[in-house]
Design a protein around this motif. Structure first.
Motif, PDB file in Angstrom:
ATOM      1  N   GLN A   1       6.251  30.024  15.467  1.00 28.42           N
ATOM      2  CA  GLN A   1       6.106  30.716  14.185  1.00 28.42           C
ATOM      3  C   GLN A   1       7.238  30.352  13.236  1.00 28.42           C
ATOM      4  N   ASP A   2       8.415  30.095  13.804  1.00 26.96           N
ATOM      5  CA  ASP A   2       9.596  29.826  12.984  1.00 26.96           C
ATOM      6  C   ASP A   2       9.924  28.340  12.870  1.00 26.96           C
ATOM      7  N   SER A   3       9.097  27.472  13.426  1.00 29.90           N
ATOM      8  CA  SER A   3       9.400  26.040  13.388  1.00 29.90           C
ATOM      9  C   SER A   3       9.170  25.470  11.988  1.00 29.90           C
ATOM     10  N   GLU A   4       9.516  24.213  11.846  1.00 30.59           N
ATOM     11  CA  GLU A   4       9.514  23.543  10.539  1.00 30.59           C
ATOM     12  C   GLU A   4       8.186  23.702   9.789  1.00 30.59           C
ATOM     13  N   VAL A   5       8.290  24.055   8.515  1.00 32.50           N
ATOM     14  CA  VAL A   5       7.128  24.128   7.630  1.00 32.50           C
ATOM     15  C   VAL A   5       7.015  22.802   6.886  1.00 32.50           C
ATOM     16  N   VAL A   6       5.833  22.207   6.897  1.00 34.58           N
ATOM     17  CA  VAL A   6       5.613  20.915   6.254  1.00 34.58           C
ATOM     18  C   VAL A   6       5.009  21.140   4.869  1.00 34.58           C
TER      19      VAL A   6
ATOM     20  N   ALA B   1      -6.213  13.466  13.572  1.00 31.08           N
ATOM     21  CA  ALA B   1      -4.950  12.818  13.228  1.00 31.08           C
ATOM     22  C   ALA B   1      -3.838  13.864  13.161  1.00 31.08           C
ATOM     23  N   LEU B   2      -2.632  13.465  13.540  1.00 32.57           N
ATOM     24  CA  LEU B   2      -1.500  14.391  13.510  1.00 32.57           C
ATOM     25  C   LEU B   2      -1.184  14.840  12.088  1.00 32.57           C
TER      26      LEU B   2
ATOM     27  N   TYR C   1       0.852  -1.192   0.000  1.00 34.26           N
ATOM     28  CA  TYR C   1       0.000   0.000   0.000  1.00 34.26           C
ATOM     29  C   TYR C   1       0.886   1.241   0.000  1.00 34.26           C
ATOM     30  N   PHE C   2       0.469   2.240  -0.756  1.00 35.09           N
ATOM     31  CA  PHE C   2       1.162   3.522  -0.745  1.00 35.09           C
ATOM     32  C   PHE C   2       0.138   4.653  -0.672  1.00 35.09           C
ATOM     33  N   ILE C   3       0.560   5.772  -0.114  1.00 38.18           N
ATOM     34  CA  ILE C   3      -0.323   6.932   0.017  1.00 38.18           C
ATOM     35  C   ILE C   3       0.223   8.074  -0.827  1.00 38.18           C
ATOM     36  N   ALA C   4      -0.646   8.658  -1.619  1.00 42.55           N
ATOM     37  CA  ALA C   4      -0.289   9.835  -2.412  1.00 42.55           C
ATOM     38  C   ALA C   4      -0.662  11.098  -1.658  1.00 42.55           C
ATOM     39  N   ALA C   5       0.117  12.163  -1.864  1.00 44.62           N
ATOM     40  CA  ALA C   5      -0.204  13.507  -1.382  1.00 44.62           C
ATOM     41  C   ALA C   5      -0.222  13.618   0.142  1.00 44.62           C
ATOM     42  N   HIS C   6       0.538  12.788   0.829  1.00 43.51           N
ATOM     43  CA  HIS C   6       0.623  12.903   2.291  1.00 43.51           C
ATOM     44  C   HIS C   6       1.421  14.155   2.654  1.00 43.51           C
ATOM     45  N   PRO C   7       1.061  14.844   3.749  1.00 45.00           N
ATOM     46  CA  PRO C   7       1.868  15.985   4.180  1.00 45.00           C
ATOM     47  C   PRO C   7       3.338  15.614   4.297  1.00 45.00           C
ATOM     48  N   GLY C   8       4.194  16.518   3.828  1.00 47.59           N
ATOM     49  CA  GLY C   8       5.621  16.252   3.808  1.00 47.59           C
ATOM     50  C   GLY C   8       6.104  15.667   2.500  1.00 47.59           C
ATOM     51  N   THR C   9       5.190  15.436   1.564  1.00 54.24           N
ATOM     52  CA  THR C   9       5.541  14.830   0.281  1.00 54.24           C
ATOM     53  C   THR C   9       5.704  15.908  -0.783  1.00 54.24           C
TER      54      THR C   9
ATOM     55  N   ASN D   1       4.759  21.057  11.970  1.00 56.45           N
ATOM     56  CA  ASN D   1       5.030  19.689  12.385  1.00 56.45           C
ATOM     57  C   ASN D   1       4.784  19.545  13.883  1.00 56.45           C
ATOM     58  N   PRO D   2       3.642  18.964  14.292  1.00 57.95           N
ATOM     59  CA  PRO D   2       3.344  18.836  15.722  1.00 57.95           C
ATOM     60  C   PRO D   2       4.148  17.741  16.412  1.00 57.95           C
TER      61      PRO D   2
END
Length: 743
Positions: A615-620, A597-598, A558-566, A608-609
């Motif tokens: 404000q300056d933390s990682e942008v996903v 869901a996270l 199984y694979f997931i398309a368009a997941h956050p971080g992709t 990224n929780p």
């Protein structure tokens, strides 16, 4: 289900009336059957209203006024996931309805049903539960409206919400109501949520902590000097009269400190009891609905704090403001012990749909009627999955005798049984009776996953109990085959080669589904999934033991398309991996942001929780536009003629012309592939020949003769897991022919 049935039983009323969005099937994989039988065993008269017409309150009066309460559930699935695809398109069927007929339940069914029940009998207690209510117990991002919505409690106007493994809370609540205790007085049950006045506390011994003090979002200030008696700036700037005044203040403060520091020597046990009591009487105040609905950083912060308070061994109560009231959420329920799990599943289920459905086919029932749920919970912590938020991270397992009795029940009672059990599983196939090696460590642990970024050294990974169960299940008279259809956690399986050998030799029906989900490290880190190397290790074991058993068997990934971080590049690399490994996927999943869901937090907030949020933390990176999501999905089926145009356009946009051509190194051909023309009655229309792939303006509309491939939402409960899914992948036509048509 009807007044006539009540008359046969000699009932003039029901104690509890359960309302569900599913067809009623008396089987432990369906929530209403499980809850109904549990309350029946406690001596209560339970009525069920299945899939009522919600356009008026009339259907909700069918069984009269309940003596105690209406119990409201959307069913085994979230009603929005049930009705809409990941592309927000309406599904053509409903697996939990007779003959798969769509449109038999409303959107946001818990809210609609609760309001109609209240309309039917205004003064009756309303209790809501199930996965839909459970995952909406706090303010949450709603994908279908693309905005943050309030908790389901104020919208439904319910008296109380039960979440998670709610059997204990349900039984206690029902007995207390039957004893005459007012619903407004029942505030101490784990796994419950309810509305309160603002800043309400159970009693004066309770304390409140602002979540911002636990995990401050925004700028991180420097640490203050812990030895200072007065603020540092005041001390430096104080001169003259101000200085004398400051000195006097300092003397007063110091004297107060001395008075307050009288020490009483306490034993270790006393200190532990004091700290535990203080912990158990502390509530964390999350940012209010009004604070997070338009503030992405505060939303991500609230999500992070909420998930860190998920371990029933150390979780605190939570509260969140909603206008002039608060939503109060008690700590999660403690896991059920093995004998309690057995008690839930060992009831006298009819193991069949209600007779009123006649010969109608209910797809969800067909999927699971020969399968057995052996455990609950999942400690994987995958960010796109809501199982942990609903069932918890601690595995709750049934005993061997209970499971073997259910196999015998299927053999003796279920029509159509031919000797094959389609699944012995749960949310995950191979977590049965796995647990932390130390109970104290388990109760204090704050990790979101026991297996990411690596398998915890405190986690027991011994599969011997599961192997023993498989062997005893195979030995039950009348059983010819035991299949394992639940998804396998292969990074755990490789820790037990004996288990892999047992599984491959006896329990794979030619195809085994596993879920790498992706190949790229960046995406996998946002999913909290292991690297693709773990898949390769399991694959080698799988083929080795298949060969030793003399069987031709295949893995179905199984694979997931368009997941956050992709990123686009990540999806292209995954497509190239599929081509290199000669996989051609038949069905694919596009990421669907489900409540709480996270990964949904990443999708909505682009933060990224899993780490401290500011404000300056990682942008996903997140694929949000329909065009990008279609491109990512099409890359999973790059080989499909109908996807050629959208893949080509996406590659050109990326500047990846090097992947378009006619050689093995290219992903797609430089020329449009041919497509078969539509046929009528199974025969070619006239002198029909092959046509070219559709142009861009007809993307996604396949010829009528080709099977549609819909994005599939990950099952939210065991009842959604098919007993024998069709193959999700197949080898390319150039592979060596065999009896099965696969390499």
């Amino acid at each position: 289900m009807s007044r006539a049935e009540m008359d046969v039983l000699g009932w003039d009323s029901c104690d509890v009336i359960l309302i569900t969005g599913d067809a009623y099937i008396d089987h432990p994989s369906f929530g209403m059957a499980l809850v109904g039988r549990l309350l029946e065993q406690q001596g209560f008269r339970v009525g069920i209203i299945s899939q009522p017409d919600w356009h008026s309150a009339d259907a909700f009066r069918a069984l009269g006024r309940p003596n105690l309460y209406f119990g409201i559930t959307a069913g085994n699935m979230d009603s929005m996931v049930n009705r809409y695809t990941a592309d927000r398109k309406i599904r053509s069927d409903d697996a939990y309805t007779p003959d798969g007929e769509p449109g038999k339940r409303p959107d946001r069914a818990v809210v609609v049903y609760a309001q109609r029940a209240r309309e039917a009998y205004a003064d009756t207690t309303v209790v809501i539960g199930s996965i839909e209510a459970s995952l909406r117990r706090i303010a949450h991002y709603d994908y279908w409206s693309d905005k943050v919505k309030r908790s389901v409690l104020p919208d439904s106007k319910a008296d109380i919400l039960l979440f998670g493994n709610a059997e204990r809370a349900l039984v206690d609540l029902t007995h207390r109501l039957a004893a005459g205790e007012p619903i407004k007085a029942i505030r101490d049950l784990r796994g419950t949520a309810f509305m309160t006045p603002p800043n309400w506390l159970p009693d004066e011994d309770w304390a409140e902590i602002n979540s911002i003090k636990l995990d401050t979002p925004g700028k991180v200030e420097g640490h203050t000097n812990p030895y200072e008696m007065i603020p540092e700036k005041e001390a430096k700037c104080a001169t003259g009269e101000a200085g004398n005044q400051a000195a006097g203040d300092a003397d007063t403060i110091a004297a107060d400190v001395v008075k307050q520091q009288a020490v009483r020597i306490m034993s270790r046990e006393e200190r532990q009891l004091m700290l535990r009591d203080k912990h158990n009487k502390t509530v964390i105040r999350l940012p209010s609905f009004e604070a997070i609905k338009d503030d992405l950083v505060m939303y991500a912060h609230a999500s992070r704090v909420f998930h860190l308070e998920a371990n029933p061994g150390n979780a605190k109560a939570l509260s969140q403001g909603h206008g002039e009231r608060d939503v109060w959420i008690n700590p999660p329920p403690l896991p059920l012990a093995m004998d309690e799990m057995d008690g839930v599943f060992d009831r006298q289920y009819a193991r069949a749909p209600h007779p009123s459905y006649g010969k109608a086919r209910i797809p969800a029932w067909e999927m699971i009627r020969f399968s057995i749920n052996i455990m609950r919970g999942c400690f994987g912590g995958c960010t796109f999955c809501s199982i942990t938020e609903h069932e918890g991270r601690i595995i709750q397992s049934r005993s061997e005798p209970s499971i073997l009795r259910e196999i015998e029940e299927i053999r003796d009672k279920t029509k159509g049984f031919t000797g094959t059990i389609s699944d012995l599983g749960g949310p995950t196939a191979n977590m049965y009776r796995l647990a932390c090696k130390d109970k104290k460590i388990e109760e204090t642990c704050r990790r979101l996953s026991c297996v990411y970024p690596s398998i915890c050294s405190n986690l027991g990974t011994d599969h011997s109990k599961l192997i023993s169960l498989y062997r005893k299940a195979r030995a039950v008279p009348g059983v010819k085959k035991i299949l394992i259809s639940s998804g396998l956690r292969y990074d755990l399986a490789v820790r037990s080669p004996e288990y892999v050998k047992e599984l491959v030799t006896h329990h794979v029906g030619g195809l085994l589904k596993i879920a790498p989900e992706h190949t790229e490290a960046g995406t996998l880190s946002k999913m909290m999934k292991p690297g693709i190397g773990a898949y390769d290790e399991f694959k080698a074991m799988f083929h080795k033991y298949s060969k030793e058993a003399g069987k031709e068997q295949y893995l179905i990934p199984y694979f997931i398309a368009a997941h956050p971080g992709t990123t686009d590049e990540d999806m292209v690399n995954l497509a190239l991996w599929l081509k290199k490994n000669d996989f051609k996927l038949d069905q694919v999943q596009t990421f669907m942001p489900t409540p709480m869901a996270l990964a949904t937090t990443m999708y909505h907030s682009r933060k990224n929780p899993l780490k401290k949020v500011s404000q300056d933390s990682e942008v996903v990176e997140t694929a949000r536009s329909g065009k990008i999501r279609k491109f990512h999905k099409a890359l999973l089926r790059y080989h499909a003629p109908e996807n050629w145009e959208v893949v080509r356009e996406g590659l050109l946009r990326m500047g990846r012309n090097d992947l378009i051509g006619s050689s093995e190194k290219h992903l797609i051909s430089s020329r449009p592939p041919l497509l078969p023309l539509p046929v009528a009655s199974g025969k070619p229309a006239g002198n029909a020949t092959r046509g070219v792939a559709p142009k861009m303006n007809t993307y996604g509309k396949k010829p009528a003769t080709q099977a549609s491939v819909k994005p599939a939402a990950r099952p939210a409960s065991k009842a959604l897991t098919p007993s024998a899914r069709p193959a999700l992948a197949y080898r390319s036509a150039k592979a060596a022919p065999s009896k099965t048509g696969r390499k």
